[in-house]
Design a protein around this motif. Structure first.
Motif, PDB file in Angstrom:
ATOM      1  N   LEU A 120       4.059   4.565  -1.073  1.00  0.00           N
ATOM      2  CA  LEU A 120       3.538   5.916  -0.877  1.00  0.00           C
ATOM      3  C   LEU A 120       2.063   6.030  -1.239  1.00  0.00           C
ATOM      4  O   LEU A 120       1.463   7.082  -1.045  1.00  0.00           O
ATOM      5  N   LEU A 121       1.463   4.969  -1.757  1.00  0.00           N
ATOM      6  CA  LEU A 121       0.063   4.996  -2.174  1.00  0.00           C
ATOM      7  C   LEU A 121      -0.832   4.508  -1.037  1.00  0.00           C
ATOM      8  O   LEU A 121      -0.402   3.744  -0.178  1.00  0.00           O
ATOM      9  N   PRO A 122      -2.094   4.927  -1.030  1.00  0.00           N
ATOM     10  CA  PRO A 122      -2.996   4.484   0.042  1.00  0.00           C
ATOM     11  C   PRO A 122      -3.236   2.984  -0.008  1.00  0.00           C
ATOM     12  O   PRO A 122      -3.349   2.388  -1.077  1.00  0.00           O
ATOM     13  N   GLY A 123      -3.292   2.362   1.169  1.00  0.00           N
ATOM     14  CA  GLY A 123      -3.569   0.936   1.248  1.00  0.00           C
ATOM     15  C   GLY A 123      -2.378   0.044   1.044  1.00  0.00           C
ATOM     16  O   GLY A 123      -2.515  -1.177   1.078  1.00  0.00           O
ATOM     17  N   VAL A 124      -1.180   0.622   0.849  1.00  0.00           N
ATOM     18  CA  VAL A 124       0.023  -0.163   0.586  1.00  0.00           C
ATOM     19  C   VAL A 124       1.054   0.130   1.671  1.00  0.00           C
ATOM     20  O   VAL A 124       1.383   1.291   1.930  1.00  0.00           O
ATOM     21  N   THR A 125       1.562  -0.913   2.320  1.00  0.00           N
ATOM     22  CA  THR A 125       2.567  -0.755   3.361  1.00  0.00           C
ATOM     23  C   THR A 125       3.660  -1.806   3.171  1.00  0.00           C
ATOM     24  O   THR A 125       3.556  -2.687   2.317  1.00  0.00           O
ATOM     25  N   SER A 126       4.690  -1.700   3.994  1.00  0.00           N
ATOM     26  CA  SER A 126       5.736  -2.720   4.007  1.00  0.00           C
ATOM     27  C   SER A 126       6.017  -3.095   5.454  1.00  0.00           C
ATOM     28  O   SER A 126       5.542  -2.443   6.388  1.00  0.00           O
ATOM     29  N   ALA A 127       6.797  -4.157   5.631  1.00  0.00           N
ATOM     30  CA  ALA A 127       7.153  -4.591   6.979  1.00  0.00           C
ATOM     31  C   ALA A 127       8.250  -3.733   7.575  1.00  0.00           C
ATOM     32  O   ALA A 127       8.637  -3.934   8.719  1.00  0.00           O
ATOM     33  N   GLY A 128       8.764  -2.751   6.817  1.00  0.00           N
ATOM     34  CA  GLY A 128       9.797  -1.867   7.341  1.00  0.00           C
ATOM     35  C   GLY A 128      10.985  -1.795   6.416  1.00  0.00           C
ATOM     36  O   GLY A 128      11.018  -2.397   5.342  1.00  0.00           O
ATOM     37  N   GLU A 129      11.999  -1.021   6.813  1.00  0.00           N
ATOM     38  CA  GLU A 129      13.199  -0.859   6.002  1.00  0.00           C
ATOM     39  C   GLU A 129      13.935  -2.180   5.859  1.00  0.00           C
ATOM     40  O   GLU A 129      14.060  -2.950   6.814  1.00  0.00           O
ATOM     41  N   GLY A 130      14.410  -2.432   4.657  1.00  0.00           N
ATOM     42  CA  GLY A 130      15.144  -3.665   4.423  1.00  0.00           C
ATOM     43  C   GLY A 130      14.268  -4.901   4.465  1.00  0.00           C
ATOM     44  O   GLY A 130      14.770  -6.010   4.643  1.00  0.00           O
ATOM     45  N   ALA A 131      12.946  -4.723   4.279  1.00  0.00           N
ATOM     46  CA  ALA A 131      12.020  -5.855   4.322  1.00  0.00           C
ATOM     47  C   ALA A 131      11.549  -6.187   2.920  1.00  0.00           C
ATOM     48  O   ALA A 131      11.278  -5.299   2.113  1.00  0.00           O
ATOM     49  N   SER A 132      11.425  -7.463   2.624  1.00  0.00           N
ATOM     50  CA  SER A 132      10.999  -7.898   1.304  1.00  0.00           C
ATOM     51  C   SER A 132       9.500  -7.726   1.130  1.00  0.00           C
ATOM     52  O   SER A 132       8.732  -7.777   2.093  1.00  0.00           O
ATOM     53  N   GLY A 133       9.083  -7.564  -0.124  1.00  0.00           N
ATOM     54  CA  GLY A 133       7.671  -7.574  -0.456  1.00  0.00           C
ATOM     55  C   GLY A 133       6.932  -6.319  -0.010  1.00  0.00           C
ATOM     56  O   GLY A 133       7.522  -5.339   0.445  1.00  0.00           O
ATOM     57  N   PHE A 134       5.608  -6.370  -0.147  1.00  0.00           N
ATOM     58  CA  PHE A 134       4.745  -5.274   0.269  1.00  0.00           C
ATOM     59  C   PHE A 134       3.386  -5.855   0.621  1.00  0.00           C
ATOM     60  O   PHE A 134       3.054  -6.985   0.236  1.00  0.00           O
ATOM     61  N   ASN A 135       2.612  -5.101   1.365  1.00  0.00           N
ATOM     62  CA  ASN A 135       1.301  -5.546   1.821  1.00  0.00           C
ATOM     63  C   ASN A 135       0.234  -4.593   1.324  1.00  0.00           C
ATOM     64  O   ASN A 135       0.411  -3.372   1.371  1.00  0.00           O
ATOM     65  N   VAL A 136      -0.882  -5.143   0.846  1.00  0.00           N
ATOM     66  CA  VAL A 136      -1.957  -4.340   0.272  1.00  0.00           C
ATOM     67  C   VAL A 136      -3.247  -4.600   1.043  1.00  0.00           C
ATOM     68  O   VAL A 136      -3.675  -5.746   1.169  1.00  0.00           O
ATOM     69  N   ARG A 137      -3.815  -3.534   1.572  1.00  0.00           N
ATOM     70  CA  ARG A 137      -5.082  -3.593   2.289  1.00  0.00           C
ATOM     71  C   ARG A 137      -5.102  -4.716   3.331  1.00  0.00           C
ATOM     72  O   ARG A 137      -6.038  -5.507   3.406  1.00  0.00           O
ATOM     73  N   GLY A 138      -4.040  -4.774   4.127  1.00  0.00           N
ATOM     74  CA  GLY A 138      -3.985  -5.740   5.208  1.00  0.00           C
ATOM     75  C   GLY A 138      -3.725  -7.164   4.792  1.00  0.00           C
ATOM     76  O   GLY A 138      -3.872  -8.081   5.596  1.00  0.00           O
TER      77      GLY A 138
END
Length: 792
Positions: free
Chosen positions: A152-170
């Motif tokens: 929910l924070l800016p610059g942080v995403t995930s690959a989708g529901e049920g996906a491992s890990g997270f991605n920060v600033r690309g």
């Protein structure tokens, strides 16, 4: 380095001359009055001098000021501020105990959902979440989750529901350094991404560094997720827990010796698989984890901590296929005060990630993992009110087990096979200074020196022209080379050595009491690589060290931002623009096979990556209605050009979107306290669809339509946009008043309007029409949940 030391010495002398009157040091530790937990980030401020400091990760503070009588303000959001007059005629050690401003189930009460970021500090690109905030955010199946909250924070995403890990600033998921009580965690997910491995009941403090990363951190490029566990209540024994639809948790803590030592042990387990036999289903999917911590305070200068984490996941399709994976962590830490100005922490850490398969239908087991032993010694030196130094060393010895095949029955016909183990050692030393030049300008500068040694292994392949990947001119494609021989090494031999100097710099210029401009630059080196050609990491992915054929990844990141508090902190605005340049980012040739590959270097090419964007975070910190709006506009791209004029490279040498490129990312979180009984929370997310590949045509073979994919259009298409709305309501019974047993009910709806977000889109031939069709796979629709939380 010598020149750098001279600069520090001159700054110290200058500061002494300018503030020439005799100085006194005030130091101590700040605790939570209810349980003696140390508090991180507490403000200790002297209004008459407009000077102050904050407590470190162990609750310690130190400030050196002129002799005199002053009012000391000790404040922390959610706690009652202490204002005390102190006469400083000689150095003084003074501890403070803060009282909670409100009663709640959670030990750490934060009225603002995210703690306000001080506009004066040079640290930027940092988000802090509290345990209370994490527990309020609605998540799937009702289980509070740190990783899902970060998204929910800016610059942080995930690959989708049920996906491992997270991605920060690309960045990729393997570019995040995840620390639990300073120990490295290699896999942050339970059940392939449905839950995180962090029990929110046990967590004390969570910080996510996205840029301007301090020199004490290294080894990853994109971010540092720094998590500290609670220490345990040294006053009274209590139980905290929760019962949900698919999992439950229980935390016990209390004194071993009152006011001196305490223990904490918390566990979670899922049990949804127990109901599957009722539906004639013999599959299983469950997890469990256990956190523990013991601390002992010998005296005012010495504290000892022992913390552990053990977690395991089991997924099985009957007894024919069983997947087991998990993390084990043990950490022994010693805090020591050399003086009222020098705080030290010595840590001995063991960390292990293991992955195993039982394939009974073919008759063998598979075992792999990564283990490290870590020694680190950190110092915090409070030279004076204007200069603070952090310095230390860190040494990590790493063993990589890429995989081993073990036959589990004689009749299987499977022969045992062991992929070659790999070994490495990573050493680092760092120095970081926070320097207040004047009342408007504050700098943070330093550097990290890192040295990575790829140590000897039993066999190392040798290739013609030292190229494990060759380009086939006839078929116009990259292929795996055939080894021309092998080299054998002793364990003490050094196959490859890498040295990197990693400077860090950030500044804050205060426009007024409520506004500041910040800028930062950091260089990072990453020597470990997660080998994965999927959008989301899986437990089957393998970690590999840099060496003769794999170069370390190098990052240069620049960021600039504007920060403002509005209406005395009731609102706050943070905006940042960033640019990241990455060298030696791993890329894979078309058709690369990564599973059980003992010659992984034959499917890898070194490329480069870049990411850039704008982040905006608007927060409402006070009142019955609190929350934030976060928006990120960004790009994340990768390029692997040919190694010479005759090679086209990957994707014809053109830039292409990485699997974690999300152009637009919007999240809204809000909480509304209707009264003492009812509190409501909601969050909304929108993300641009994940890059993917669709067929560009089809051909027919014996009546079958076969889709055609273009290998030179990597990630040229996208899945549909992702969005959903979640809501929850928390009921706190009035019977809680004046009772030892405190309880609450949390009711939630995940994905309120039932959006079927695409996890993937696959193409197949319809068995009835014999025409190709696209099939969308979705994980969740509308998911209700209910959780009962209690504390005794």
């Amino acid at each position: 380095m010598l020149h750098f030391k001279k600069i520090l010495f001159v700054l110290f002398i200058t500061s002494t001359i300018v503030f020439g009157q005799e100085k006194i040091t005030l130091s101590g530790t700040v605790y939570d009055n209810s349980n003696n937990e140390t508090l991180i980030g507490v403000s200790v401020f002297i209004p008459e001098l407009n000077a102050g400091t904050s407590t470190n990760e162990y609750g310690f503070y130190s400030i050196t000021i002129p002799k005199g009588t002053y009012k000391i303000q000790v404040s922390y959001v959610g706690y009652t501020t202490i204002v005390e007059t102190i006469n400083l005629s000689e150095k003084l050690t003074k501890d403070f105990k803060l009282k909670e401003a409100a009663e709640s189930l959670d030990e750490i009460i934060i009225e603002a959902d995210i703690e306000k970021l001080n506009v004066r500090t040079p640290q930027m690109s940092v988000n802090k979440l509290t345990s209370a905030t994490i527990k309020q955010i609605p998540v799937v199946l009702g289980e509070s989750d740190i990783i899902k909250s970060l998204i929910l924070l800016p610059g942080v995403t995930s690959a989708g529901e049920g996906a491992s890990g997270f991605n920060v600033r690309g960045g990729a998921a393997d570019q995040n350094l995840i620390l639990l009580d300073e120990a490295i965690v290699f896999n942050s997910s339970h059940l392939f991404g449905f839950f995180s491995v962090f029990n929110p009941d046990v967590i004390k403090d969570v910080k996510l560094y996205k840029g301007g990363i301090p020199a004490r951190f290294g080894g990853r490029l994109s971010s540092v997720l720094d998590i500290y566990q609670k220490e345990g209540n040294s006053k009274d024994f209590n139980l905290t827990g929760g019962i949900g639809l698919v999992s439950s948790r229980l935390l016990a803590e209390g004194p071993i010796e009152k006011e001196k030592s305490s223990f904490l042990i918390g566990g979670r387990a899922s049990y949804a698989h127990l109901f599957l036999p009722l539906f004639d289903n013999d599959n299983k999917a469950y997890f469990y984890d256990v956190n523990s911590k013991i601390n002992y305070r010998f005296n005012d200068r010495n504290n000892l901590f022992l913390s552990t984490y053990f977690g395991k996941d089991i997924f099985g399709v009957s007894d024919n296929f069983v997947n087991k994976y998990g993390n084990n962590v043990v950490n022994v830490r010693w805090n020591h005060l050399f003086s009222d100005k020098i705080f030290s922490n010595l840590s001995l850490i063991y960390s292990d990630y293991f992955y195993g398969l039982i394939l009974d239908f073919v008759g063998f087991e598979w075992d792999s993992g990564i283990t490290n032993f870590n020694l680190k010694y950190d110092f915090k030196h409070y030279i004076n009110e204007n200069i603070k130094l952090s310095y230390g060393i860190n040494n990590i010895y790493i063993k990589f087990n890429p995989g081993e095949i073990i036959p589990n029955r004689d009749s299987s016909g499977i022969l045992p096979e062991k992929l070659t183990d790999k070994y490495a050692n990573e050493f680092a030393a760092y120095l970081d200074a926070e320097h207040q030049i004047n009342k408007k300008l504050t700098l943070q500068y330093g550097a990290r020196f890192s040295n990575f040694l790829r140590l000897g292994q039993d066999e190392l392949n040798v290739y013609a022209n030292n190229q494990p990947v060759i380009y086939n001119e006839q078929f116009k494609k990259y292929e795996s080379a055939v080894a021309t021989g092998v080299e054998n090494f002793k364990r003490s031999d050094v196959i490859s050595s890498f040295i990197n100097f990693e400077p860090r710099f950030s500044l804050s210029y205060v426009l007024n009491d409520n506004e500041s401009i910040k800028a930062s630059y950091n260089r990072m080196a990453q020597y470990l690589h997660l080998l994965s050609n999927t959008a989301s990491p899986t437990p089957l992915d393998v970690w590999a060290p840099s060496g003769r054929y794999i170069k370390p990844q190098l990052l240069d990141q620049f960021a600039i931002g504007y920060f403002k508090t509005i209406k005395n902190g009731a609102y706050s605005l943070e905006t940042e623009a960033f640019y990241k340049d990455i060298k030696n980012r791993i890329d894979y040739i078309n058709g690369a096979n990564l599973i059980a590959n003992n010659e992984i270097e034959t499917v890898i090419l070194n490329g480069q990556a870049r990411a850039y964007g704008l982040e905006v975070l608007l927060k409402k910190n006070e009142g019955d209605l609190k929350g934030w709006l976060a928006y990120t506009l960004s790009r994340s791209e990768q390029q692997t050009p040919g190694r010479n004029a005759n090679e086209p490279g990957i994707n014809q040498g053109n830039w292409y979107s990485t699997p974690f490129d999300k152009t637009h990312d919007i999240s809204i979180n809000g909480s509304y306290e209707l009264n003492k009984k009812w509190k409501f929370n909601a969050n909304f997310l929108f993300q641009t669809g994940q890059p993917t590949n669709y067929p560009i045509g089809q051909y027919e073979v014996q009546g079958l339509n076969v889709p055609i994919f273009d290998d030179n259009r990597r990630n040229a298409d996208r899945l549909p946009a992702y969005h959903r709305l979640d809501i929850s309501a928390t009921l706190t019974p009035t019977t809680n008043n004046n009772r030892k047993w405190q309880a609450e009910w949390v009711f939630g709806l995940y994905n309120v309007y039932g959006r079927m977000n695409a996890a993937s889109i696959n193409f197949r031939q319809n068995r009835e029409t014999f025409r190709n069709e696209a099939i969308q796979t979705s994980i969740f629709g509308l998911v209700p949940s209910v959780t009962y939380n209690f504390k005794f």
